[in-house]
Design an enzyme around this catalytic site. Structure first.
Site: not given
Length: 296
Positions: A11, A36, A68-70, A109, A133, A137, A158
């Site tokens: 990423g 994974d 992360a699942y974002t 986050t 989300y 987190k 951001w």
């Protein structure tokens, strides 16, 4: 000398972590497909082999979790998967790091806060996520901190960078497609260039292999604050376009499945008090990002 294992390393943050590690160090940044974090045996094997290899080469191993699942909106109807990655996966990494005595830095986050504040959030402020989300987190943070004492949570906000899709790229594209844009002007936050955050994480990694800061939850964002409209206008300025083409609107004008925090500015006080270099002002960073990447 450092060796970094960066799950989720393909990423935008992982891309810049690879570039930020000193030449006398080592970084391994597997993609989510290659490692994974929800697979316990894969996580255990990856951390064990990484730690052994680093130490064989007289390097200090550190894991920086960028996996992360974002997908904030998708998480509202896919919370089970988001929880698997953001909470279960984070906990598995913490357990493996504990078993092999490897420090862990975990990227989190601003969405862990309720977003109704009126001054920058401190790490110790009460959390209260309003979205799936954010809940997942926060659960990841909690699992890490209670599992392994040599773990640190670094919250950011951001984020944009050259390694993937983000707000800056979207606005730059739309600037070439539309005469005017309507962008939300009642949500406040701090834009963060992923290259600046990566440099901060590498600096923190260097600290934790020695003693590590006392505070185990830290905030690292570009300094200062703006709104999404202000951020978009700054992108227009860097493109040489008229920022007045960006019109302001309210959150209610663009309903989304997941609620967005109205105020998610994070305080960098604890980061600075830990002796870490504050990230530069967000506007200065954006200017440098454009100079470096044309469109970051």
């Amino acid at each position: 000398m450092l060796a970094l294992l960066v799950p989720g390393g393909r990423g935008q943050l992982g891309h810049d972590l690879v570039a930020s590690v000193p030449t006398d160090g080592l970084v391994h940044a597997p993609s989510s497909a290659e490692l994974d974090v929800t697979d316990e045996s894969a996580v255990t094997d990856a951390v064990a082999s990484f730690a052994a290899s680093a130490r064989d080469n007289d390097l200090k191993p550190v894991v920086v979790n960028a996996a992360a699942y974002t997908a904030v909106d998708a998480a509202e109807t896919d919370e089970e998967r988001a929880f698997a990655v953001n909470a279960v996966g984070a906990g598995l990494l913490a357990s493996a790091c504990r078993d092999h005595n490897v420090p862990l830095l975990h990227v989190s986050t601003d969405y862990v806060f309720p977003g109704d504040g009126t001054r920058p959030y401190e790490p110790e402020d009460e959390t209260g996520p309003q979205s799936a989300y954010g809940r997942t987190k926060l659960a990841g943070e909690q699992r890490i901190l209670r599992t392994w004492e040599r773990s640190w949570v670094v919250r950011t906000s951001w984020m944009y960078g050259a390694g993937g899709p983000n707000f800056v790229r979207t606005i730059a594209r739309l600037a070439g497609e539309r005469e005017t844009l309507s962008v939300v002007d009642d949500q406040h936050g701090s834009p963060t260039w992923s290259l600046d955050l990566a440099a901060g994480l590498v600096e923190l990694a260097g600290r934790v292999v020695r003693t590590g800061p006392e505070s185990r939850v830290l905030h690292a964002t570009g300094s200062g604050e703006t709104t999404w409209r202000g951020f978009a206008q700054a992108v227009f300025e860097e493109l040489g376009a008229d920022p007045e083409r960006v019109r302001g609107c309210g959150t209610d004008d663009f309903p989304r499945p997941a609620p967005r925090p109205a105020y998610s500015v994070l305080s960098g006080r604890a980061w600075a008090e830990a002796g870490l270099t504050p990230l530069r002002p967000w506007r200065e960073a954006l200017r440098e990002a454009f100079a470096t990447h044309a469109v970051p």
